[in-house]
Scaffold this active site. Structure first.
Site, PDB file in Angstrom:
ATOM      1  N   PRO A 275       0.794  -1.231   0.000  1.00  0.00           N
ATOM      2  CA  PRO A 275       0.000   0.000   0.000  1.00  0.00           C
ATOM      3  C   PRO A 275       0.831   1.290   0.000  1.00  0.00           C
ATOM      4  O   PRO A 275       2.021   1.267   0.301  1.00  0.00           O
ATOM      5  CB  PRO A 275      -0.769  -0.111   1.322  1.00  0.00           C
ATOM      6  CG  PRO A 275       0.177  -0.832   2.226  1.00  0.00           C
ATOM      7  CD  PRO A 275       1.025  -1.733   1.369  1.00  0.00           C
ATOM      8  N   THR A 276       0.165   2.402  -0.294  1.00  0.00           N
ATOM      9  CA  THR A 276       0.840   3.715  -0.238  1.00  0.00           C
ATOM     10  C   THR A 276       1.105   4.152   1.188  1.00  0.00           C
ATOM     11  O   THR A 276       1.987   4.960   1.433  1.00  0.00           O
ATOM     12  CB  THR A 276      -0.056   4.871  -0.796  1.00  0.00           C
ATOM     13  OG1 THR A 276      -1.386   4.651  -0.363  1.00  0.00           O
ATOM     14  CG2 THR A 276       0.036   5.033  -2.261  1.00  0.00           C
ATOM     15  N   THR A 277       0.286   3.612   2.091  1.00  0.00           N
ATOM     16  CA  THR A 277       0.332   4.124   3.458  1.00  0.00           C
ATOM     17  C   THR A 277       1.550   3.638   4.252  1.00  0.00           C
ATOM     18  O   THR A 277       2.031   4.348   5.121  1.00  0.00           O
ATOM     19  CB  THR A 277      -0.973   3.729   4.180  1.00  0.00           C
ATOM     20  OG1 THR A 277      -1.224   2.341   3.927  1.00  0.00           O
ATOM     21  CG2 THR A 277      -2.141   4.535   3.676  1.00  0.00           C
TER      22      THR A 277
ATOM     23  N   GLY B 189      -6.654  -6.599   4.785  1.00  0.00           N
ATOM     24  CA  GLY B 189      -7.537  -5.550   4.285  1.00  0.00           C
ATOM     25  C   GLY B 189      -7.737  -4.370   5.220  1.00  0.00           C
ATOM     26  O   GLY B 189      -7.029  -4.192   6.207  1.00  0.00           O
TER      27      GLY B 189
ATOM     28  N   CYS C 149      -3.592   1.061   9.410  1.00  0.00           N
ATOM     29  CA  CYS C 149      -4.924   0.435   9.382  1.00  0.00           C
ATOM     30  C   CYS C 149      -5.410   0.137  10.786  1.00  0.00           C
ATOM     31  O   CYS C 149      -6.592  -0.052  11.008  1.00  0.00           O
ATOM     32  CB  CYS C 149      -4.873  -0.837   8.543  1.00  0.00           C
ATOM     33  SG  CYS C 149      -3.542  -1.949   9.036  1.00  0.00           S
TER      34      CYS C 149
HETATM   35  P1  NAD Z   1      -5.245   0.625  -2.038  1.00  0.00           P
HETATM   36  O1  NAD Z   1      -6.208  -0.493  -1.868  1.00  0.00           O
HETATM   37  O2  NAD Z   1      -5.645   1.802  -2.832  1.00  0.00           O
HETATM   38  O3  NAD Z   1      -3.884   0.067  -2.695  1.00  0.00           O
HETATM   39  C1  NAD Z   1      -3.203  -1.038  -2.164  1.00  0.00           C
HETATM   40  C2  NAD Z   1      -2.454  -1.731  -3.286  1.00  0.00           C
HETATM   41  O4  NAD Z   1      -3.382  -2.372  -4.143  1.00  0.00           O
HETATM   42  C3  NAD Z   1      -1.660  -0.780  -4.181  1.00  0.00           C
HETATM   43  O5  NAD Z   1      -0.459  -1.397  -4.583  1.00  0.00           O
HETATM   44  C4  NAD Z   1      -2.580  -0.577  -5.373  1.00  0.00           C
HETATM   45  O6  NAD Z   1      -1.854  -0.231  -6.525  1.00  0.00           O
HETATM   46  C5  NAD Z   1      -3.224  -1.938  -5.479  1.00  0.00           C
HETATM   47  N1  NAD Z   1      -4.576  -1.944  -6.057  1.00  0.00           N
HETATM   48  C6  NAD Z   1      -5.670  -1.339  -5.553  1.00  0.00           C
HETATM   49  N2  NAD Z   1      -6.740  -1.617  -6.314  1.00  0.00           N
HETATM   50  C7  NAD Z   1      -6.309  -2.410  -7.317  1.00  0.00           C
HETATM   51  C8  NAD Z   1      -6.938  -3.034  -8.425  1.00  0.00           C
HETATM   52  N3  NAD Z   1      -8.247  -2.898  -8.669  1.00  0.00           N
HETATM   53  N4  NAD Z   1      -6.180  -3.790  -9.262  1.00  0.00           N
HETATM   54  C9  NAD Z   1      -4.852  -3.958  -9.036  1.00  0.00           C
HETATM   55  N5  NAD Z   1      -4.207  -3.385  -8.002  1.00  0.00           N
HETATM   56  C10 NAD Z   1      -4.916  -2.620  -7.151  1.00  0.00           C
HETATM   57  O7  NAD Z   1      -4.821   1.058  -0.565  1.00  0.00           O
HETATM   58  P2  NAD Z   1      -3.821   2.183  -0.062  1.00  0.00           P
HETATM   59  O8  NAD Z   1      -4.532   3.479  -0.050  1.00  0.00           O
HETATM   60  O9  NAD Z   1      -2.528   2.090  -0.745  1.00  0.00           O
HETATM   61  O10 NAD Z   1      -3.648   1.660   1.420  1.00  0.00           O
HETATM   62  C11 NAD Z   1      -4.612   1.893   2.404  1.00  0.00           C
HETATM   63  C12 NAD Z   1      -5.582   0.753   2.613  1.00  0.00           C
HETATM   64  O11 NAD Z   1      -4.881  -0.446   2.918  1.00  0.00           O
HETATM   65  C13 NAD Z   1      -6.496   1.010   3.795  1.00  0.00           C
HETATM   66  O12 NAD Z   1      -7.777   0.501   3.527  1.00  0.00           O
HETATM   67  C14 NAD Z   1      -5.826   0.270   4.926  1.00  0.00           C
HETATM   68  O13 NAD Z   1      -6.685  -0.089   5.975  1.00  0.00           O
HETATM   69  C15 NAD Z   1      -5.312  -0.941   4.194  1.00  0.00           C
HETATM   70  N6  NAD Z   1      -4.148  -1.524   4.866  1.00  0.00           N
HETATM   71  C16 NAD Z   1      -4.293  -2.719   5.490  1.00  0.00           C
HETATM   72  C17 NAD Z   1      -3.214  -3.269   6.154  1.00  0.00           C
HETATM   73  C18 NAD Z   1      -3.334  -4.577   6.864  1.00  0.00           C
HETATM   74  O14 NAD Z   1      -2.302  -5.080   7.298  1.00  0.00           O
HETATM   75  N7  NAD Z   1      -4.500  -5.140   7.028  1.00  0.00           N
HETATM   76  C19 NAD Z   1      -1.981  -2.610   6.177  1.00  0.00           C
HETATM   77  C20 NAD Z   1      -1.862  -1.382   5.512  1.00  0.00           C
HETATM   78  C21 NAD Z   1      -2.953  -0.859   4.849  1.00  0.00           C
END
Ligand code: NAD
Length: 467
Positions: free
Chosen positions: A139-141, A240, A273
């Site tokens: 993720p970006t976060t 998630g 998260c």
């Molecule tokens: P995001 O879902 O926008 O992106 C996460 C990753 O998925 C990125 O690499 C993005 O490019 C990819 N992605 C997203 N949609 C996609 C698609 N349709 N097809 C292919 N690739 C896709 O999330 P973000 O903004 O980067 O991160 C924040 C989210 O992640 C929050 O909801 C947070 O709660 C969650 N998170 C969860 C955990 C955990 O351990 N459970 C940890 C960190 C972040």
């Protein structure tokens, strides 16, 4: 942006001039970053075949190299600064702490425990063995934290990993992948234990998901990517979204609860998260809690028109967070509303009804709605609704063991923190290892090396029982 480009190019030049000899080998020259997804996966497969034949002690050496490289002060500072600059998310000091946590507290090969059964029939062992090449979406976060954490866990498990970072964290991810591969190459590890593509994109992620050489998919992100990997037909681990509620009852140490909540909620500008996203406070202590939150960096908005203005500012028409406000500081958000807040302000707080959008949405900003509840049972019920079945993280401040158990049982979250900031649940201040891939939907919990392994049985008939 220009600052990032200069820093990246300067650091890459330094990597290249420090070890000119390494660049005679084209394979190492790339340090794990490839033009196409197929190349990144092929290189990872070749590396995994070599890693598989090496001793466990070698894997541990590589884990230690990753730790040492990430913890080297100049690397830690560069990665933390670039992550904030490139993504526009979070806080430099807190990124330092999160990267340090990932490097220090992710378990290594000691996590791979062998089960043994002996009897008249002989001995049977069950061991945690590699899947092979893992495709990991980050993720970006937590861009660098997740790469450090996943790399340690996955390599300790005998796997290699192809990362698919968020496109908005491309440069800092490449920087880290190169940095780690260079250090691993110097330590004699097979090249390309960690790979990625030059241009991460949704298209490239889909190529990775579809490539038969990828044996396990690991997605750390929001609902879209988690459901995508879970519907891939492959073994997948989904980490998630969450929307962690906090309950404070009348038995809690209110001064401490207020400070813990502000500290947890403001950590890295609320992007983790696991960070506190809404509070349910018992009516009899609610005013005192708010008073103490203000003493610890809470900025209270009491005018509902201002709350409306804030919501319009930071959310989209669909009600989700505006990307441009995710991970921004409370001071920055207030300034966009024309309010000049001082540097001690960490979190924007307000009282709202439980149905409010700020309660329901995972915004990932230091904005913390507070809902008043008649009693602790009602507060727990509200928290259950607000968590929305993510079963991710919840926090409670109370001294009533019965009610603490009630909330833990009802919400069924992967992490349940009692009387501490949320980050204690991931090993920062509490006991236990850390993970930046907290797999609620698929049940692995705070992932570690064994989460990325297959269980295999090996037996010897009629011997080796010495009982
Ligand atoms: P995001 O879902 O926008 O992106 C996460 C990753 O998925 C990125 O690499 C993005 O490019 C990819 N992605 C997203 N949609 C996609 C698609 N349709 N097809 C292919 N690739 C896709 O999330 P973000 O903004 O980067 O991160 C924040 C989210 O992640 C929050 O909801 C947070 O709660 C969650 N998170 C969860 C955990 C955990 O351990 N459970 C940890 C960190 C972040």
């Amino acid at each position: 942006m220009r600052v990032i480009e200069q820093l990246v190019s300067q650091a890459l030049k330094e990597i290249q001039t420090e070890q000119p000899g390494l660049f005679h080998e084209p394979e190492i020259e790339r340090y794990g970053v490839f033009a196409t997804m197929d190349e990144a996966i092929d290189a990872s497969e070749a590396a995994q075949k070599k890693l598989l034949l090496e001793k466990i002690s070698k894997r541990q050496e590589y884990v230690d190299v990753i730790r040492k490289t990430a913890l080297k002060r100049e690397n830690l500072e560069l990665l933390s600064r670039l992550a904030v600059e490139e993504t526009g998310i979070g806080n430099y000091e807190h990124k330092l702490r999160k990267n340090t946590l990932a490097a220090e507290k992710t378990p290594g090969t000691e996590d791979l425990i062998t089960d043994a059964l002996t009897g008249d029939g002989g001995i049977t062992i069950t061991e945690y063995c590699p899947f092979g090449v893992i495709g990991a979406i980050t993720p970006t976060t937590n861009p660098t934290e997740t790469i450090i954490n996943n790399s340690i866990s996955m390599i300790a498990g005998g796997n290699t990993v192809v990362f698919s970072p968020h496109p908005r964290a491309k440069k800092v991810s490449q920087m880290l992948v190169k940095m780690l591969n260079k250090a691993l190459a110097e330590a004699g590890a097979p090249a390309n234990l960690i790979t990625m593509v030059e241009e991460p994109s949704i298209e490239n992620t889909n190529k990775m998901i579809g490539n038969p050489k990828i044996r396990l998919l690991v997605a750390t992100g929001g609902p879209a990517i988690v459901s995508l990997v879970l519907s891939s037909g492959k073994k997948a681990i989904g980490a998630g979204a969450g929307n962690p509620p906090v309950v404070v009852d009348e038995t809690a140490d209110i001064e401490k609860a207020a400070k813990d909540i502000i500290d947890g909620c403001s950590f890295d500008n609320n992007v983790p998260c696991i960070a506190e996203k809404e509070v349910f406070a018992v009516d009899s202590i609610c005013d005192y809690l708010i008073h103490n939150m203000k003493l610890n960096g809470g900025f209270e908005i009491t005018d509902m028109e201002m709350v409306k203005k804030l919501v319009e500012l930071v959310t989209t028409d669909k009600g989700g967070p505006k990307t441009s406000f995710v991970g921004k500081s409370a001071k920055y958000i207030l300034e966009q509303m024309g309010i000049n807040a001082d540097h001690n302000i960490k979190v924007i707080i307000m009282e709202v009804p439980k149905e409010h959008l700020l309660v329901r949405e995972e915004l990932m900003m230091p904005i913390l709605p507070i809902v008043r509840a008649a009693d602790v049972d009602t507060a727990i019920e509200y928290a259950y609704e607000a968590e929305q079945g993510n079963r991710h993280t919840a926090v409670m401040h109370s001294k009533n063991v019965e009610k603490l158990s009630k909330m833990a049982k009802l919400l069924e979250t992967t992490i349940f923190v009692k009387n501490a900031p949320s980050y204690a649940g991931m090993g920062a201040g509490g006991e236990g290892h850390t993970s930046f891939t907290i797999a609620g939907p698929t049940g692995e919990g705070l992932t570690s090396a064994r989460s990325f392994c297959r269980k295999r049985r090996c037996l010897l008939s009629d011997a080796f029982s010495i009982r």
